[in-house]
Design a protein around this motif. Sequence first.
Motif, PDB file in Angstrom:
ATOM      1  N   ASP A  61       9.755  -3.380  11.720  1.00 44.45           N
ATOM      2  CA  ASP A  61       8.682  -3.497  10.750  1.00 44.45           C
ATOM      3  C   ASP A  61       7.583  -4.311  11.590  1.00 44.45           C
ATOM      4  N   PRO A  62       6.538  -3.490  12.013  1.00 42.66           N
ATOM      5  CA  PRO A  62       6.012  -2.428  11.739  1.00 42.66           C
ATOM      6  C   PRO A  62       6.639  -1.667  13.101  1.00 42.66           C
ATOM      7  N   VAL A  63       6.663  -0.372  13.178  1.00 40.57           N
ATOM      8  CA  VAL A  63       6.878   0.483  14.188  1.00 40.57           C
ATOM      9  C   VAL A  63       5.625   0.649  14.873  1.00 40.57           C
ATOM     10  N   LYS A  96       7.287   3.627   6.044  1.00 40.16           N
ATOM     11  CA  LYS A  96       7.595   2.893   7.167  1.00 40.16           C
ATOM     12  C   LYS A  96       6.158   2.377   7.753  1.00 40.16           C
ATOM     13  N   ARG A  97       5.917   1.054   7.755  1.00 40.57           N
ATOM     14  CA  ARG A  97       4.700   0.815   8.437  1.00 40.57           C
ATOM     15  C   ARG A  97       4.521   1.005   9.855  1.00 40.57           C
ATOM     16  N   SER A 114      -4.171  -7.411  16.455  1.00 40.11           N
ATOM     17  CA  SER A 114      -2.829  -8.267  15.733  1.00 40.11           C
ATOM     18  C   SER A 114      -2.030  -7.135  15.379  1.00 40.11           C
ATOM     19  N   GLU A 115      -2.229  -6.027  14.502  1.00 39.08           N
ATOM     20  CA  GLU A 115      -1.534  -5.429  13.876  1.00 39.08           C
ATOM     21  C   GLU A 115      -0.515  -4.650  15.171  1.00 39.08           C
ATOM     22  N   GLN A 120       1.393  -4.159  22.707  1.00 34.68           N
ATOM     23  CA  GLN A 120       2.936  -4.546  23.250  1.00 34.68           C
ATOM     24  C   GLN A 120       3.961  -4.290  22.220  1.00 34.68           C
ATOM     25  N   GLY A 121       5.051  -3.759  22.644  1.00 38.27           N
ATOM     26  CA  GLY A 121       6.240  -3.667  21.642  1.00 38.27           C
ATOM     27  C   GLY A 121       6.166  -2.316  21.279  1.00 38.27           C
TER      28      GLY A 121
END
Length: 170
Positions: A61-63, A96-97, A114-115, A120-121
């Motif tokens: 969270d989040p995907v 699912k965000r 930022s969201e 990244q990730g």
Amino acid sequence: MKLENLPLDKIMLVLIVAGVFAAAFFFAQLVPKGADQTLEGVRVVATGDAKAQLGSLLARDPVLIQMNLFAGNDSRNTALSVVTAEIASTLINYQKRNFVYGAVDGNASVNCVSETNFCQGAVIFVQIGPLNGMKIDNDRVVVEGSEDFFRNTQRLRVIKGVFGLAASGS
């Protein structure tokens, strides 16, 4: 009680419920448990239990989703956007965000806010390539196909179905 005495709405409700459970069971049997399989023209390569691995990735969270885009006004970007939107909307349907960012020619630079953890990730990567399917492991899923592959609505339904099945259980 005779069948003709049952209300039609109750009969229809029972038939719909039975149909939904049968479809879910059938689709669950199609999702590969490992190795390399093809679901209606969509190749799925997994290092283990594909449903469990994908479900684990979607539990975040989040995907985060990364689209690997091309510079300029390239028609391949449209195909990538279509499949990415289908995946994102499926995840939203299962609460699912998720957020999407773009990497242009390997440089993550689109929607780095930022969201998206400043690009990244990501655990889902959508890209043009020869696989015409999905590669799933414990760290990520790569959805890869040709431009024509991503424009095929039947294949998009299969991809959405795989993500939906995994999201419903995570």
